[in-house]
Scaffold this motif. Sequence first.
Motif, PDB file in Angstrom:
ATOM      1  N   VAL A 123       0.849  -1.193   0.000  1.00 40.06           N
ATOM      2  CA  VAL A 123       0.000   0.000   0.000  1.00 40.06           C
ATOM      3  C   VAL A 123       0.881   1.238   0.000  1.00 40.06           C
ATOM      4  O   VAL A 123       2.055   1.184   0.378  1.00 40.06           O
ATOM      5  N   LYS A 124       0.291   2.356  -0.410  1.00 39.91           N
ATOM      6  CA  LYS A 124       1.016   3.634  -0.426  1.00 39.91           C
ATOM      7  C   LYS A 124       0.107   4.733   0.095  1.00 39.91           C
ATOM      8  O   LYS A 124      -1.116   4.541   0.238  1.00 39.91           O
ATOM      9  N   ARG A 125       0.686   5.883   0.356  1.00 39.83           N
ATOM     10  CA  ARG A 125      -0.075   7.018   0.874  1.00 39.83           C
ATOM     11  C   ARG A 125      -1.232   7.345  -0.076  1.00 39.83           C
ATOM     12  O   ARG A 125      -1.078   7.409  -1.285  1.00 39.83           O
ATOM     13  N   GLY A 126      -2.421   7.511   0.516  1.00 37.71           N
ATOM     14  CA  GLY A 126      -3.607   7.858  -0.252  1.00 37.71           C
ATOM     15  C   GLY A 126      -4.495   6.683  -0.598  1.00 37.71           C
ATOM     16  O   GLY A 126      -5.655   6.873  -0.986  1.00 37.71           O
ATOM     17  N   ASP A 127      -3.993   5.445  -0.477  1.00 33.93           N
ATOM     18  CA  ASP A 127      -4.819   4.276  -0.775  1.00 33.93           C
ATOM     19  C   ASP A 127      -5.968   4.168   0.226  1.00 33.93           C
ATOM     20  O   ASP A 127      -5.771   4.310   1.440  1.00 33.93           O
ATOM     21  N   ALA A 128      -7.170   3.903  -0.273  1.00 36.56           N
ATOM     22  CA  ALA A 128      -8.318   3.637   0.588  1.00 36.56           C
ATOM     23  C   ALA A 128      -8.272   2.183   1.041  1.00 36.56           C
ATOM     24  O   ALA A 128      -8.093   1.279   0.216  1.00 36.56           O
ATOM     25  N   VAL A 129      -8.427   1.951   2.344  1.00 35.40           N
ATOM     26  CA  VAL A 129      -8.255   0.612   2.902  1.00 35.40           C
ATOM     27  C   VAL A 129      -9.295   0.325   3.971  1.00 35.40           C
ATOM     28  O   VAL A 129      -9.835   1.231   4.605  1.00 35.40           O
ATOM     29  N   ILE A 130      -9.561  -0.958   4.165  1.00 35.96           N
ATOM     30  CA  ILE A 130     -10.259  -1.435   5.351  1.00 35.96           C
ATOM     31  C   ILE A 130      -9.249  -2.239   6.150  1.00 35.96           C
ATOM     32  O   ILE A 130      -8.331  -2.852   5.576  1.00 35.96           O
ATOM     33  N   CYS A 131      -9.379  -2.236   7.468  1.00 36.56           N
ATOM     34  CA  CYS A 131      -8.359  -2.807   8.346  1.00 36.56           C
ATOM     35  C   CYS A 131      -8.906  -4.032   9.069  1.00 36.56           C
ATOM     36  O   CYS A 131      -9.862  -3.912   9.852  1.00 36.56           O
ATOM     37  N   HIS A 132      -8.334  -5.192   8.776  1.00 31.80           N
ATOM     38  CA  HIS A 132      -8.679  -6.346   9.605  1.00 31.80           C
ATOM     39  C   HIS A 132      -8.388  -5.968  11.055  1.00 31.80           C
ATOM     40  O   HIS A 132      -7.361  -5.330  11.344  1.00 31.80           O
ATOM     41  N   PRO A 133      -9.280  -6.328  12.000  1.00 27.24           N
ATOM     42  CA  PRO A 133      -9.132  -5.794  13.360  1.00 27.24           C
ATOM     43  C   PRO A 133      -7.907  -6.275  14.123  1.00 27.24           C
ATOM     44  O   PRO A 133      -7.505  -5.633  15.095  1.00 27.24           O
ATOM     45  N   PHE A 134      -7.303  -7.384  13.697  1.00 22.49           N
ATOM     46  CA  PHE A 134      -6.209  -7.965  14.471  1.00 22.49           C
ATOM     47  C   PHE A 134      -4.880  -7.765  13.760  1.00 22.49           C
ATOM     48  O   PHE A 134      -4.777  -7.993  12.545  1.00 22.49           O
ATOM     49  N   ARG A 135      -3.875  -7.309  14.479  1.00 27.64           N
ATOM     50  CA  ARG A 135      -2.512  -7.208  13.945  1.00 27.64           C
ATOM     51  C   ARG A 135      -1.800  -8.533  14.203  1.00 27.64           C
ATOM     52  O   ARG A 135      -1.206  -8.745  15.248  1.00 27.64           O
ATOM     53  N   CYS A 168       0.912 -11.731  13.489  1.00 32.32           N
ATOM     54  CA  CYS A 168       2.360 -11.730  13.233  1.00 32.32           C
ATOM     55  C   CYS A 168       2.724 -12.333  11.890  1.00 32.32           C
ATOM     56  O   CYS A 168       3.739 -11.989  11.297  1.00 32.32           O
ATOM     57  N   GLY A 169       1.917 -13.296  11.410  1.00 35.45           N
ATOM     58  CA  GLY A 169       2.173 -13.920  10.118  1.00 35.45           C
ATOM     59  C   GLY A 169       3.128 -15.087  10.147  1.00 35.45           C
ATOM     60  O   GLY A 169       3.286 -15.778   9.130  1.00 35.45           O
ATOM     61  N   ILE A 170       3.766 -15.364  11.274  1.00 38.06           N
ATOM     62  CA  ILE A 170       4.781 -16.416  11.300  1.00 38.06           C
ATOM     63  C   ILE A 170       4.495 -17.545  12.291  1.00 38.06           C
ATOM     64  O   ILE A 170       5.121 -18.600  12.210  1.00 38.06           O
ATOM     65  N   CYS A 171       3.567 -17.347  13.222  1.00 37.66           N
ATOM     66  CA  CYS A 171       3.220 -18.448  14.126  1.00 37.66           C
ATOM     67  C   CYS A 171       2.410 -19.491  13.354  1.00 37.66           C
ATOM     68  O   CYS A 171       1.906 -19.230  12.255  1.00 37.66           O
ATOM     69  N   LEU A 172       2.243 -20.670  13.918  1.00 40.08           N
ATOM     70  CA  LEU A 172       1.571 -21.758  13.213  1.00 40.08           C
ATOM     71  C   LEU A 172       0.117 -21.412  12.920  1.00 40.08           C
ATOM     72  O   LEU A 172      -0.408 -21.751  11.847  1.00 40.08           O
ATOM     73  N   ASN A 205       0.918 -14.036  18.741  1.00 43.35           N
ATOM     74  CA  ASN A 205       1.632 -12.801  19.053  1.00 43.35           C
ATOM     75  C   ASN A 205       0.881 -11.560  18.584  1.00 43.35           C
ATOM     76  O   ASN A 205       1.476 -10.520  18.346  1.00 43.35           O
ATOM     77  N   GLY A 206      -0.443 -11.677  18.445  1.00 43.83           N
ATOM     78  CA  GLY A 206      -1.222 -10.600  17.854  1.00 43.83           C
ATOM     79  C   GLY A 206      -1.490  -9.435  18.787  1.00 43.83           C
ATOM     80  O   GLY A 206      -1.375  -9.534  20.013  1.00 43.83           O
ATOM     81  N   GLN A 207      -1.843  -8.317  18.172  1.00 43.20           N
ATOM     82  CA  GLN A 207      -2.281  -7.127  18.892  1.00 43.20           C
ATOM     83  C   GLN A 207      -3.609  -6.678  18.310  1.00 43.20           C
ATOM     84  O   GLN A 207      -3.883  -6.888  17.125  1.00 43.20           O
ATOM     85  N   PHE A 208      -4.420  -6.010  19.139  1.00 47.08           N
ATOM     86  CA  PHE A 208      -5.788  -5.705  18.746  1.00 47.08           C
ATOM     87  C   PHE A 208      -6.043  -4.217  18.949  1.00 47.08           C
ATOM     88  O   PHE A 208      -6.425  -3.784  20.039  1.00 47.08           O
ATOM     89  N   SER A 214      -0.778  -2.627  11.088  1.00 48.26           N
ATOM     90  CA  SER A 214       0.300  -3.249  10.311  1.00 48.26           C
ATOM     91  C   SER A 214      -0.129  -3.441   8.862  1.00 48.26           C
ATOM     92  O   SER A 214      -1.325  -3.527   8.556  1.00 48.26           O
ATOM     93  N   GLU A 215       0.856  -3.510   7.986  1.00 45.68           N
ATOM     94  CA  GLU A 215       0.574  -3.741   6.560  1.00 45.68           C
ATOM     95  C   GLU A 215      -0.239  -5.010   6.366  1.00 45.68           C
ATOM     96  O   GLU A 215      -1.148  -5.057   5.531  1.00 45.68           O
ATOM     97  N   ARG A 216       0.073  -6.035   7.147  1.00 47.13           N
ATOM     98  CA  ARG A 216      -0.593  -7.326   7.008  1.00 47.13           C
ATOM     99  C   ARG A 216      -2.099  -7.226   7.244  1.00 47.13           C
ATOM    100  O   ARG A 216      -2.860  -8.073   6.773  1.00 47.13           O
ATOM    101  N   SER A 217      -2.556  -6.196   7.949  1.00 47.40           N
ATOM    102  CA  SER A 217      -3.967  -6.059   8.299  1.00 47.40           C
ATOM    103  C   SER A 217      -4.800  -5.357   7.230  1.00 47.40           C
ATOM    104  O   SER A 217      -6.024  -5.303   7.352  1.00 47.40           O
TER     105      SER A 217
END
Length: 347
Positions: free
Chosen positions: A87-99, A101-105, A117-120, A136-139
């Motif tokens: 994503v870049k500045r100005g992109d319209a986005v919706i945010c999944h509520p949970f941040r 980590c992407g690497i846990c099982l 290891n998530g944050q909310f 986070s970008e992942r969200s």
Amino acid sequence: MKAARLYEYDPHMNVQLRIEEVKAPTITAPDEVVVRVGAAGLCRTDLHIIEGVWKPTMDPEGTLLPYIMGHENAGWVEEVGSGVRSVKRGDAVICHPFRSCGICLNCRHGEDMYCDNGQFPGLGMNGGFAEYFITSERSLIKLNANVTPIEVAPLADAGITAYRAAKRAAKLLRPGSYCVLLGIGGLGHIALQSLHAISGCRIIAVDREPAARVLAKDLGADFVLDGGPNVVEEVSQITGGGAHVVIDFVGELGVENICWKMVRKGGQLFVVGYGGNINVPTAHLVIEEINIGGSLVGNFTELVELMELNADGKVKMHYTEYNLASINTALDDFKNRRFTGRGVIVP
């Protein structure tokens, strides 16, 4: 920036959020993104946060307050970390509520909400009842063309919670089978539309509020009931012995102890709303062989799927708009069910 902050918990909810000038969030990690909030949905979880229901989970040490609530967020990318590429500045986005980590099982399995290891944002850390918030970008999911943040913000949590339950139900519902939806509010009206889009079942909508029943009929429910004292018998008569699936979006106020009585032998109850306690005789569980299970917020992939249904016009959010300065009015209206669908806060 302007933000609405919670300063104390109160089981009676006789407190108000304070509108204040606070420091805007800043990037501290390569994958972080600052989002300029376009809209933030009101959720029953917000009421439970104020009540203190979530304190043992999100604030066990009592050090969180004051903080900014708001976990259903959509807007525009304002600033990105050095590692962000999608994503870049100005992109319209919706945010999944949970941040996640992407690497846990659990993340590797695609179940973001189980992340080790998530944050909310909005629960346990600052959220979107403000002009800006950080995630986070992942969200992030880019919005489809011609979709605005205010139209979809509550889909980030209420929407995918309802969609996940409907998707799980659809796997059990053959054409002509029956599904009962208890509560046609912010979640229930999304589940109703989702079931129409992905299932051939017959839908029975139940709500005590006349406006919610009108909405359910407008959205195509096959049967609409007022949830009176004979509702279990009414469901049994319509279905010929009980529904194949019941989805309880209330989970309290006594509903949690009639919902399981609507399930036919071998059927399924999904509990989505919470706050009460279910009391089911074990003999009934065994003899009727019914299944009872909870259903959590949807994962990232389910939010992508829901946004496609939204872009195609198959699932639309019904909402009432409030500005940030009126957030306490919005919370009071929500608590007292003065609007149908969802409440949305616009900075």
